[in-house]
Design a protein around this motif. Structure first.
Motif, PDB file in Angstrom:
ATOM      1  N   PRO A  59      -2.893  -4.728  -5.738  1.00  0.00           N
ATOM      2  CA  PRO A  59      -2.760  -6.137  -6.148  1.00  0.00           C
ATOM      3  C   PRO A  59      -1.965  -6.505  -7.501  1.00  0.00           C
ATOM      4  O   PRO A  59      -1.577  -7.619  -7.449  1.00  0.00           O
ATOM      5  CB  PRO A  59      -4.578  -6.267  -6.935  1.00  0.00           C
ATOM      6  N   ASP A  60      -1.388  -5.387  -8.034  1.00  0.00           N
ATOM      7  CA  ASP A  60      -0.376  -5.587  -9.147  1.00  0.00           C
ATOM      8  C   ASP A  60       1.012  -5.374  -8.541  1.00  0.00           C
ATOM      9  O   ASP A  60       2.101  -5.437  -9.335  1.00  0.00           O
ATOM     10  CB  ASP A  60      -0.615  -4.736 -10.072  1.00  0.00           C
ATOM     11  N   LYS A  61       1.379  -5.328  -7.209  1.00  0.00           N
ATOM     12  CA  LYS A  61       2.395  -5.272  -6.381  1.00  0.00           C
ATOM     13  C   LYS A  61       2.953  -6.488  -6.024  1.00  0.00           C
ATOM     14  O   LYS A  61       2.520  -7.407  -5.836  1.00  0.00           O
ATOM     15  CB  LYS A  61       2.640  -4.090  -5.469  1.00  0.00           C
ATOM     16  N   LEU A  62       4.409  -6.423  -6.273  1.00  0.00           N
ATOM     17  CA  LEU A  62       5.216  -8.033  -6.025  1.00  0.00           C
ATOM     18  C   LEU A  62       5.155  -8.493  -4.780  1.00  0.00           C
ATOM     19  O   LEU A  62       4.704  -9.698  -4.789  1.00  0.00           O
ATOM     20  CB  LEU A  62       6.619  -7.596  -6.170  1.00  0.00           C
ATOM     21  N   VAL A  63       5.094  -7.676  -3.792  1.00  0.00           N
ATOM     22  CA  VAL A  63       5.064  -8.371  -2.524  1.00  0.00           C
ATOM     23  C   VAL A  63       3.673  -9.057  -1.968  1.00  0.00           C
ATOM     24  O   VAL A  63       2.663  -8.666  -1.980  1.00  0.00           O
ATOM     25  CB  VAL A  63       5.180  -7.319  -1.204  1.00  0.00           C
ATOM     26  N   ALA A  64       3.857 -10.649  -1.725  1.00  0.00           N
ATOM     27  CA  ALA A  64       2.482 -11.158  -1.442  1.00  0.00           C
ATOM     28  C   ALA A  64       2.127 -11.547  -0.263  1.00  0.00           C
ATOM     29  O   ALA A  64       0.882 -11.539   0.104  1.00  0.00           O
ATOM     30  CB  ALA A  64       2.857 -12.588  -2.187  1.00  0.00           C
ATOM     31  N   GLY A  65       2.865 -11.088   0.788  1.00  0.00           N
ATOM     32  CA  GLY A  65       2.599 -11.255   2.138  1.00  0.00           C
ATOM     33  C   GLY A  65       3.305 -10.194   2.867  1.00  0.00           C
ATOM     34  O   GLY A  65       4.334  -9.784   2.823  1.00  0.00           O
ATOM     35  N   VAL A  66       2.544  -9.870   4.364  1.00  0.00           N
ATOM     36  CA  VAL A  66       3.293  -8.935   5.054  1.00  0.00           C
ATOM     37  C   VAL A  66       3.579  -9.664   6.555  1.00  0.00           C
ATOM     38  O   VAL A  66       3.032 -10.698   6.782  1.00  0.00           O
ATOM     39  CB  VAL A  66       2.117  -7.646   5.697  1.00  0.00           C
ATOM     40  N   ASP A  67       4.349  -9.159   7.313  1.00  0.00           N
ATOM     41  CA  ASP A  67       4.706  -9.769   8.371  1.00  0.00           C
ATOM     42  C   ASP A  67       4.071  -9.233   9.742  1.00  0.00           C
ATOM     43  O   ASP A  67       3.752  -9.816  10.781  1.00  0.00           O
ATOM     44  CB  ASP A  67       6.274  -9.627   8.799  1.00  0.00           C
ATOM     45  N   ALA A  68       3.368  -8.209   9.620  1.00  0.00           N
ATOM     46  CA  ALA A  68       2.575  -7.394  10.470  1.00  0.00           C
ATOM     47  C   ALA A  68       1.862  -6.259   9.989  1.00  0.00           C
ATOM     48  O   ALA A  68       2.119  -5.602   9.015  1.00  0.00           O
ATOM     49  CB  ALA A  68       3.477  -6.754  11.797  1.00  0.00           C
ATOM     50  N   LEU A  69       0.739  -5.600  10.850  1.00  0.00           N
ATOM     51  CA  LEU A  69      -0.039  -4.371  10.248  1.00  0.00           C
ATOM     52  C   LEU A  69       0.138  -3.527  11.551  1.00  0.00           C
ATOM     53  O   LEU A  69      -0.270  -4.206  12.616  1.00  0.00           O
ATOM     54  CB  LEU A  69      -1.406  -4.535   9.972  1.00  0.00           C
ATOM     55  N   PRO A 104      11.559  -7.287   6.827  1.00  0.00           N
ATOM     56  CA  PRO A 104       9.984  -7.517   7.288  1.00  0.00           C
ATOM     57  C   PRO A 104       9.308  -6.469   6.731  1.00  0.00           C
ATOM     58  O   PRO A 104       9.451  -5.249   6.480  1.00  0.00           O
ATOM     59  CB  PRO A 104      10.256  -6.880   8.725  1.00  0.00           C
ATOM     60  N   ILE A 105       8.138  -6.796   6.280  1.00  0.00           N
ATOM     61  CA  ILE A 105       7.308  -5.879   5.448  1.00  0.00           C
ATOM     62  C   ILE A 105       5.900  -5.302   6.493  1.00  0.00           C
ATOM     63  O   ILE A 105       5.201  -6.472   7.065  1.00  0.00           O
ATOM     64  CB  ILE A 105       6.424  -6.484   4.270  1.00  0.00           C
ATOM     65  N   VAL A 106       5.872  -4.096   6.912  1.00  0.00           N
ATOM     66  CA  VAL A 106       5.186  -3.601   8.026  1.00  0.00           C
ATOM     67  C   VAL A 106       4.301  -2.571   7.476  1.00  0.00           C
ATOM     68  O   VAL A 106       4.748  -1.516   7.965  1.00  0.00           O
ATOM     69  CB  VAL A 106       5.968  -3.454   9.293  1.00  0.00           C
ATOM     70  N   PRO A 107       3.319  -2.545   6.873  1.00  0.00           N
ATOM     71  CA  PRO A 107       2.371  -1.397   6.483  1.00  0.00           C
ATOM     72  C   PRO A 107       1.832  -0.966   7.662  1.00  0.00           C
ATOM     73  O   PRO A 107       1.590  -1.701   8.683  1.00  0.00           O
ATOM     74  CB  PRO A 107       1.503  -2.106   5.578  1.00  0.00           C
TER      75      PRO A 107
END
Length: 328
Positions: A59-69, A104-107
């Motif tokens: 919750p305290d990290k900058l990225v608010a959204g991801v593009d895929a999981l 792209p943010i992909v956890p």
């Protein structure tokens, strides 16, 4: 509560799922993506997780959204599936904007399926290509059971697999679950066909058998997997507008669904993990709705877990039977 039209996580409008697998490998990749970036969080309760980029979801990290999981087989090798998904998203112009660059943010998370009878003697890691293929096939409709990251999944007694389910609340909010069941525990009671998740079943989605009239006195066998060989990984998603702190609480509540559907669950041998995601398409009608969403997340994940086992199919070289072959 009632199931959504597809009874899949893609009943949350704007979300799509893609599967890719290699039958010789007995492994694969499953990708959840959307029309736009979506908020996400994660909670881990197993003792042996394997993950990528999950720190960004705090919750305290900058990225608010991801593009895929990404959910993948392959143990630590499978984390490279995220590379293929990132490449596909980058080619489509997706990603977190940093000046002129887009990332792209992909956890992702993985299950251990390296000892399931498949041919793992590869010269080059196959998972980046499987990740790209899964992204390219992402659709609202997708198959369950021996598909994607569930292709080579195993449990205590039966083949595991990929499961999904959905629910529409009285408020109109939709919530769905997607799960890869590769558990140390069992989804069924004793040697019979009945699922532990039976009390939460809707519309006969995994056979409508209910619970058995009597339970075995000493039901659960000794573990058949070694430390790190098991894991159940899941995603719960909703259209209700939840930010990362509320999503982390939703993921935590959803773990109750694994405990209802798998006996035992959350062991030191498993890496049990749940992502939670929100498209934020629907404002919360009442603060109390967050409580109802948590309850629904546990129920829908229990159902999705049983559906994964119920839908698994036999294949050459299997080390375990599938539910359909024994009980259908």
């Amino acid at each position: 509560m009632r199931p959504g039209a597809r009874n899949l996580i893609s009943d949350v409008a704007g979300l799509r799922v893609g599967n890719a697998a290699d039958q010789r490998l007995k492994s694969g990749v499953t990708v959840l993506t959307g029309d736009a970036p979506f908020a996400a969080a994660v909670h881990v309760m197993g003792g042996a997780p394997g993950t990528r980029e999950t720190d960004l979801l705090a919750p305290d990290k900058l990225v608010a959204g991801v593009d895929a999981l990404v959910l993948s087989g392959g143990s630590a090798f499978g984390l490279a599936a995220c590379d293929g998904v990132m490449a596909g998203l980058h080619a489509a112009g997706r990603g977190f904007a940093v000046g002129a660059a887009r990332v792209p943010i992909v956890p992702g998370a993985i299950v251990f399926d390296l000892l399931n009878g498949g041919d793992k003697d590869w010269a080059q890691n196959p998972y980046p290509a499987l990740g790209r293929a899964a992204l390219d096939t992402a659709r609202p409709d997708f198959a369950l059971g021996s598909e994607g990251a569930g292709t080579g999944a195993l449990t205590a007694r039966l083949k595991g697999g990929l499961g999904s389910a959905s629910v529409v609340l009285e408020s109109g909010a939709t919530l769905g679950a997607l799960v890869v069941v590769n558990a140390l525990g069992s989804a069924t009671v004793g040697d019979g066909p009945h699922f532990w998740a039976a009390p939460w079943e809707l519309a006969g989605e995994f056979g409508g058998l209910g619970l058995p009239a009597a339970f075995p006195a000493a039901d659960e066998p000794a573990p058949m997997k070694r430390l790190g060989e098991a894991t159940t990984i899941a995603i719960v998603a909703t259209d209700a507008a939840l930010e990362k702190p509320a999503l982390q609480r939703l993921a935590t509540a959803a773990h109750d669904g694994l405990a209802r559907a798998l006996v035992p669950s959350h062991t030191p041998f498993d890496g049990d993990l749940v992502f939670a995601a929100s498209t934020a398409a629907r404002p919360l009608s009442d603060p109390a709705e967050a409580f109802l969403l948590g309850h629904a997340a546990a129920c829908v994940l229990a159902r999705a877990t049983a559906r994964a086992i119920h839908a698994a199919r036999p294949a050459p070289g299997d080390l375990q039977p599938c539910w359909q072959a024994l009980h259908a």
